[in-house]
Design an enzyme around this catalytic site. Structure first.
Site, PDB file in Angstrom:
ATOM      1  N   HIS A 159       0.845  -1.205   0.000  1.00  0.00           N
ATOM      2  CA  HIS A 159       0.000   0.000   0.000  1.00  0.00           C
ATOM      3  C   HIS A 159       0.884   1.260   0.000  1.00  0.00           C
ATOM      4  O   HIS A 159       0.866   2.058   0.932  1.00  0.00           O
ATOM      5  CB  HIS A 159      -0.867  -0.050   1.256  1.00  0.00           C
ATOM      6  CG  HIS A 159      -1.992   0.939   1.331  1.00  0.00           C
ATOM      7  ND1 HIS A 159      -1.841   2.280   1.102  1.00  0.00           N
ATOM      8  CD2 HIS A 159      -3.295   0.746   1.646  1.00  0.00           C
ATOM      9  CE1 HIS A 159      -2.994   2.891   1.272  1.00  0.00           C
ATOM     10  NE2 HIS A 159      -3.900   1.967   1.598  1.00  0.00           N
ATOM     11  N   GLU A 259      -0.738   1.334  -5.445  1.00  0.00           N
ATOM     12  CA  GLU A 259      -0.596   0.116  -4.637  1.00  0.00           C
ATOM     13  C   GLU A 259      -0.617  -1.138  -5.504  1.00  0.00           C
ATOM     14  O   GLU A 259      -1.601  -1.427  -6.175  1.00  0.00           O
ATOM     15  CB  GLU A 259      -1.727   0.054  -3.613  1.00  0.00           C
ATOM     16  CG  GLU A 259      -1.889   1.342  -2.822  1.00  0.00           C
ATOM     17  CD  GLU A 259      -3.200   1.404  -2.060  1.00  0.00           C
ATOM     18  OE1 GLU A 259      -3.712   0.326  -1.686  1.00  0.00           O
ATOM     19  OE2 GLU A 259      -3.712   2.515  -1.852  1.00  0.00           O
TER      20      GLU A 259
END
EC number: 5.1.3.15
Length: 283
Positions: A159, A259
């Site tokens: 992320h 991400e």
């Protein structure tokens, strides 16, 4: 184990950090969450990752910024009511262990593993390791291995919060096709061109996109190379940052999440493994 010469161990507020300094770059990794906090290539001495100035760096909460590890589910996709289990899984809130480190001609390699991989919501037998290579690029490889006797399904993501000088002067290239818009009832939409961020953005691009590039002021700044993914997620909270307790109200101006993700469910048979890899390439 003791780390190699390029790695220094330090502690602050109860957290342990690994600081890497080699001929190619510097980097910082928190063992809490197996969380990468910094990558500065010496080719231009510019930080590629963004960490909130209000991030909790004491183990009370997941760290806001850098590269959080989402596993074994992404967001609240755990089959329970939202909030019943921790968002993005339980690896980013536990202490990881240093398994191996090595200095090579191309940089420093660090191998980490979490303290445990079984918890409420995921009670399967498996091993998880993360290999971080700090060189001219930063390569992060998250491997999940099924050590049990039955198949299981999981999702995961790296992320990554990328630093940008100003979000309104930032453009993404290399992303095409359709995405699911989490802000519009998961509606399926077409990727904009040019791809700029002009407001709150939360999109799951449902394709195994391999290469995307972040441009700042019309110049290539960071290339994001993905492997083992089925999605690429793009997120910026925009003015919603003001309602996030560990984020500055104007922090959205200097960050962009791109991400490398598995969001569509990956099934691992007994004995099988899967590696999700992201390379951060300075341009």
């Amino acid at each position: 184990m003791s780390p190699v010469n390029s790695v220094t161990v330090s502690e602050s507020n109860g957290l342990t950090f690994l600081d890497v300094d080699n001929a190619f770059a510097t980097a910082r990794i928190s063992l809490f969450g197996g969380h990468i906090l910094s990558f500065v290539p010496k080719s231009d001495n510019k930080e590629r990752l963004w960490v909130s100035p209000h991030a909790y760096l004491n183990g009370e909460r997941p760290i806001r910024g850098g590269i959080p590890v989402c596993w074994p589910w992404f967001s609240d996709d755990h089959g329970r009511e939202k909030g019943a289990l921790p968002a993005h899984g339980f690896l980013r809130t536990q202490v990881w262990k240093l398994i191996h480190s090595e200095d090579t001609e191309s940089g420093t390699t660090i191998t980490l593993s979490p303290s445990f991989t079984r918890a409420e919501g995921f009670e399967n037998d498996c091993n998880v390791t993360m290999v971080i290579t700090v060189g001219e690029t930063m390569d992060v490889a998250l491997t999940t291995e099924n050590t049990g006797v039955v198949p299981f399904e999981f999702n995961c993501a790296l992320h990554t919060y990328f630093h940008v000088d100003h979000i309104q002067h930032t453009q993404i290239t290399g992303i095409e096709g359709q995405y699911k818009d989490k802000l519009d009832d998961w509606g399926l939409k077409t990727t904009p061109s040019p791809y700029t961020i002009t407001g709150e953005t939360d999109r799951i691009h449902v394709a195994p996109i391999k290469t995307a590039e972040i441009e700042v002021e019309g110049k290539a700044f960071t290339e994001v190379v993905s492997d083992g993914n089925d999605s690429l997620v793009v997120w910026n909270p925009w003015l919603g940052a003001a309602s996030i307790s560990d984020m500055d109200p104007f922090g959205y101006k200097h960050m962009l999440c791109v991400e490398t993700s598995l969001t569509q469910g990956k099934t691992l048979s007994p004995g099988a493994s899967h590696t999700l890899k992201q390379s951060i390439v300075p341009k």
